[in-house]
Design a protein around this motif. Structure first.
Motif, PDB file in Angstrom:
ATOM      1  N   ILE A 205       9.708   1.453   5.866  1.00 31.73           N
ATOM      2  CA  ILE A 205       8.242   1.276   5.439  1.00 31.73           C
ATOM      3  C   ILE A 205       7.765   2.555   4.744  1.00 31.73           C
ATOM      4  O   ILE A 205       6.579   2.005   4.249  1.00 31.73           O
ATOM      5  CB  ILE A 205       7.459   0.920   6.797  1.00 31.73           C
ATOM      6  CG1 ILE A 205       7.391   2.291   7.838  1.00 31.73           C
ATOM      7  CG2 ILE A 205       7.453  -0.470   7.603  1.00 31.73           C
ATOM      8  CD1 ILE A 205       6.741   1.970   9.162  1.00 31.73           C
TER       9      ILE A 205
ATOM     10  N   GLU B 238       8.220   0.800   1.411  1.00 35.33           N
ATOM     11  CA  GLU B 238       7.659  -0.572   0.770  1.00 35.33           C
ATOM     12  C   GLU B 238       6.188  -0.371   1.151  1.00 35.33           C
ATOM     13  O   GLU B 238       5.455   0.602   1.626  1.00 35.33           O
ATOM     14  CB  GLU B 238       8.192  -1.417   2.123  1.00 35.33           C
ATOM     15  CG  GLU B 238       9.558  -1.844   2.086  1.00 35.33           C
ATOM     16  CD  GLU B 238      10.043  -2.656   1.168  1.00 35.33           C
ATOM     17  OE1 GLU B 238       9.540  -3.487   0.413  1.00 35.33           O
ATOM     18  OE2 GLU B 238      11.288  -2.608   0.554  1.00 35.33           O
ATOM     19  N   GLU B 239       5.416  -1.373   0.462  1.00 37.28           N
ATOM     20  CA  GLU B 239       3.885  -1.536   0.822  1.00 37.28           C
ATOM     21  C   GLU B 239       3.625  -3.060   0.541  1.00 37.28           C
ATOM     22  O   GLU B 239       4.256  -3.713   0.389  1.00 37.28           O
ATOM     23  CB  GLU B 239       3.260  -0.858  -0.340  1.00 37.28           C
ATOM     24  CG  GLU B 239       3.681  -1.154  -1.837  1.00 37.28           C
ATOM     25  CD  GLU B 239       3.047  -0.194  -2.849  1.00 37.28           C
ATOM     26  OE1 GLU B 239       2.758  -0.535  -3.913  1.00 37.28           O
ATOM     27  OE2 GLU B 239       2.831   1.091  -2.717  1.00 37.28           O
TER      28      GLU B 239
ATOM     29  N   VAL C  43       3.479  -5.008   5.274  1.00 38.16           N
ATOM     30  CA  VAL C  43       4.098  -3.735   5.880  1.00 38.16           C
ATOM     31  C   VAL C  43       3.120  -2.878   6.638  1.00 38.16           C
ATOM     32  O   VAL C  43       3.383  -2.256   7.548  1.00 38.16           O
ATOM     33  CB  VAL C  43       4.476  -2.777   4.753  1.00 38.16           C
ATOM     34  CG1 VAL C  43       5.045  -1.536   5.190  1.00 38.16           C
ATOM     35  CG2 VAL C  43       5.488  -3.596   3.766  1.00 38.16           C
TER      36      VAL C  43
ATOM     37  N   GLU D 141       4.042  -1.977  10.440  1.00 37.73           N
ATOM     38  CA  GLU D 141       4.084  -0.375  11.101  1.00 37.73           C
ATOM     39  C   GLU D 141       3.122  -0.384  12.389  1.00 37.73           C
ATOM     40  O   GLU D 141       3.422   0.111  13.328  1.00 37.73           O
ATOM     41  CB  GLU D 141       3.330   0.536  10.117  1.00 37.73           C
ATOM     42  CG  GLU D 141       3.262   1.922  10.496  1.00 37.73           C
ATOM     43  CD  GLU D 141       2.724   2.793   9.320  1.00 37.73           C
ATOM     44  OE1 GLU D 141       2.480   4.091   9.870  1.00 37.73           O
ATOM     45  OE2 GLU D 141       2.409   2.595   8.301  1.00 37.73           O
TER      46      GLU D 141
ATOM     47  N   CYS E 224       9.589  -7.490   5.994  1.00 42.89           N
ATOM     48  CA  CYS E 224       8.560  -7.027   5.392  1.00 42.89           C
ATOM     49  C   CYS E 224       7.886  -8.122   4.972  1.00 42.89           C
ATOM     50  O   CYS E 224       6.667  -8.094   4.089  1.00 42.89           O
ATOM     51  CB  CYS E 224       8.686  -5.958   4.153  1.00 42.89           C
ATOM     52  SG  CYS E 224       9.520  -4.604   4.720  1.00 42.89           S
TER      53      CYS E 224
ATOM     54  N   ALA F 272       7.344 -10.009   9.751  1.00 38.92           N
ATOM     55  CA  ALA F 272       6.785  -9.013  10.521  1.00 38.92           C
ATOM     56  C   ALA F 272       6.229  -9.515  11.694  1.00 38.92           C
ATOM     57  O   ALA F 272       5.856  -8.771  12.636  1.00 38.92           O
ATOM     58  CB  ALA F 272       5.598  -8.327   9.706  1.00 38.92           C
TER      59      ALA F 272
END
Length: 306
Positions: free
Chosen positions: A196, A199-200, A204, A208, A262, A267
């Motif tokens: 993470i 990644e964005e 994401v 997180e 992601c 997620a």
């Protein structure tokens, strides 16, 4: 066991012309704007934005002094808005539930928690501040229930604050009203924390958030019916049954049912177990996801190298 976040709120950054007109309606209601210090400014800005452009998407006009989000309920109906204004390391949150028919349903507290997620995990604020009129008891209670602490007060304003450290602590303790009991193995968590950083995107931020609140177990301890990395599961997505594999981004192939952790679906399902039902934003609309069956789990199969 069925676990769901109730009530459900999602915050969306895209502001359409229709959303702007809804906001105008809310801001013309004195009971909605009574404690909004900048409601006149916001109202004028919206009016000017609508007059100045015929464009269907007005997002850029709303993000000039911070970030603006519409709050949607489980049925994708707009119920309020959130503004996050970053100054240095700090961030200020302004929010309103504009749909008065939804007052009293705890949507304010849920909206605050979604705002905190963005402020701390996306905008990386060190401290989140909320300035509230002392007579606004509904808002005062919602921020207190969400873990904010009184920092200062005057006869006209109470200032509440939440630090990033306190937010993460409350998240890990399960004190922020999220359904508890999602599980992640130590190995998966270490790999995903490295991932993470690189990644964005909205999924994401959600990933997180899930990593921070998950219960961490050894690969040998994890129950066989939990969705871990490289598991395959049968899901019900609203009324449709689909089979998915939860994979790392480099192995993703959505058309083959391999969903990156992601991605929205990836997620969403990490750490949940058979029978769990969750509401989650998938491709710009809210879907109800049920984990019907874990068809394959590396840990259960002894494939600890995956």
């Amino acid at each position: 066991m069925v676990k769901m976040n109730k009530p459900f709120i999602s915050l969306c950054p895209e502001i359409t012309r229709a959303h702007a007109l809804t906001l105008m309606d809310w801001l013309e209601d004195e009971r909605v704007t009574r404690y909004l210090s900048d409601s006149d400014d916001v109202s004028r800005t919206i009016e000017q934005a609508i007059e100045r452009t015929r464009a269907p998407i007005l997002t850029h006009l709303f993000n000039r002094d911070g970030r603006f989000f519409m709050a949607f309920d489980r049925h994708d109906t707009p119920v309020g808005f959130v503004r996050l204004i970053k100054t240095g390391a700090n961030c200020e949150m302004v929010l309103a539930i504009g749909n008065r028919g939804e007052w009293g349903r705890n949507l304010g507290a849920r909206t605050i928690r979604e705002g905190m997620k963005l402020a701390f995990l996306d905008m990386r604020a060190k401290t989140l501040v909320a300035k509230i009129h002392p007579d606004n008891t509904r808002s005062l209670n919602a921020f207190l229930r969400s873990g904010f602490q009184l920092e200062s007060e005057t006869p006209a304003l109470k200032s509440f604050a939440m630090t990033a450290g306190r937010y993460l602590q409350l998240l890990r303790e399960g004190a922020l009203g999220d359904s508890t009991g999602i599980y992640i193995t130590e190995i998966d968590k270490a790999r995903l924390e490295s991932l993470i950083v690189l990644e964005e995107g909205p999924a994401v931020v959600e990933l997180e958030h899930e990593l921070e609140r998950a219960l961490v177990v050894t690969p040998q301890q994890v129950a066989r019916n939990v969705v871990t990395m490289n598991s395959r599961a049968l899901l019900r997505l609203d009324d449709e049954e689909i089979e998915v594999a939860l994979v790392y981004p480099e192995d993703a192939n959505a058309s083959a049912g391999k969903h990156s952790v992601c991605s929205d679906i990836g997620a969403a399902i990490l750490g949940y177990q058979e029978g769990d039902v969750i509401d989650w934003r998938v491709a710009d609309r809210t879907r109800r996801i049920e984990i019907r069956k874990v068809l394959y789990q590396p840990e259960a199969a002894g494939d600890f190298h995956l």
